[in-house]
Design an enzyme around this catalytic site. Structure first.
Site, mmCIF file in Angstrom:
data_model
loop_
_atom_site.group_PDB
_atom_site.id
_atom_site.type_symbol
_atom_site.label_atom_id
_atom_site.label_comp_id
_atom_site.label_asym_id
_atom_site.label_seq_id
_atom_site.Cartn_x
_atom_site.Cartn_y
_atom_site.Cartn_z
ATOM 1 C CE1 TYR A 143 -0.804 -3.343 -10.115
ATOM 2 C CE2 TYR A 143 -0.511 -5.090 -8.486
ATOM 3 C CZ TYR A 143 -0.741 -3.756 -8.793
ATOM 4 O OH TYR A 143 -0.900 -2.827 -7.790
ATOM 5 C CB SER A 152 1.594 -3.405 -5.174
ATOM 6 O OG SER A 152 0.838 -4.529 -4.789
#
Length: 207
Positions: A164, A151
């Site tokens: 995250y 990501s």
């Protein structure tokens, strides 16, 4: 006016065996369907059996082949082992591993407790490491490949998604390091076909 996406071409995956994690939704599901269209033989992992079955049905329509379902939570080490074993036992090989399974938990350094932190890191990093470790011998044998879904959060800093972001940074580094470690098992063999000498040149030969 928004710019149109550039067209792209994907070579056939006919006969290739691909294990896709996180296949019950999102990128994992979409990748599975595309791979089915390209002729891949699929093993699909996910925790949501209902959605995983839906993905499998879409794959069968797209590729006319019934995917193997290997559901379960990859944080469980036994599940990870069985996922690889069942895939190889069923198809006899493994050519592609798509590590797409992952979770996002909102929270800052003030609000993310250790249970949440462990859940994110175990799902997004530890399970990916373990599954890849188990798959590598088969992928080396088939001269296969690994795709780790990361990501932008791994490269840029964002507030409110601390664990995250950390997990995706770890995946980026894991990918770079693993690529270097496994390169010699792929590149040097390929040199036999692409180099006239059947090997890369030595420095004194270049000099």
């Amino acid at each position: 006016m928004a710019a149109e996406a550039a067209p792209f071409k994907v070579s056939s995956l006919n006969g290739k065996v691909a294990l896709v994690t996180g296949a019950s939704s999102g990128i994992g599901a979409s990748t599975s369907i595309l791979f089915a269209k390209l002729g891949a033989k699929l093993a699909l992992n996910g925790r949501d059996m209902e959605n995983l079955t839906k993905t499998a049905k879409q794959c069968k329509v797209a590729g006319q082949s019934e995917p193997l379902l290997v559901p379960g939570d990859l944080m469980d080490e036994d599940t990870a082992k069985k996922t690889i074993e069942k895939t190889v036992d069923h198809y006899g090989r493994l050519d592609v591993l798509i590590n797409s399974a992952g979770i996002l938990v909102m929270g800052s350094i003030e609000t993310t407790d250790m249970e949440q932190y462990d859940r994110v890191m175990n799902t997004n990093v530890r399970s990916v490491y373990h599954l890849t470790h188990l798959a590598v011998p088969h992928l080396v044998n088939s001269k296969g490949c690994i795709v780790n879904v990361s990501s932008v959060n791994g490269q840029r800093s964002f507030p409110g998604v601390l664990a995250y972001c950390m997990s995706k940074s770890a995946i980026d580094q894991f990918t770079r390091c693993t690529a270097l470690e496994l390169a010699s098992k792929q590149f040097l063999e390929k040199c036999k076909e692409t180099h006239a000498l059947g090997r890369p040149g030595e420095v004194d030969e270049v000099a």
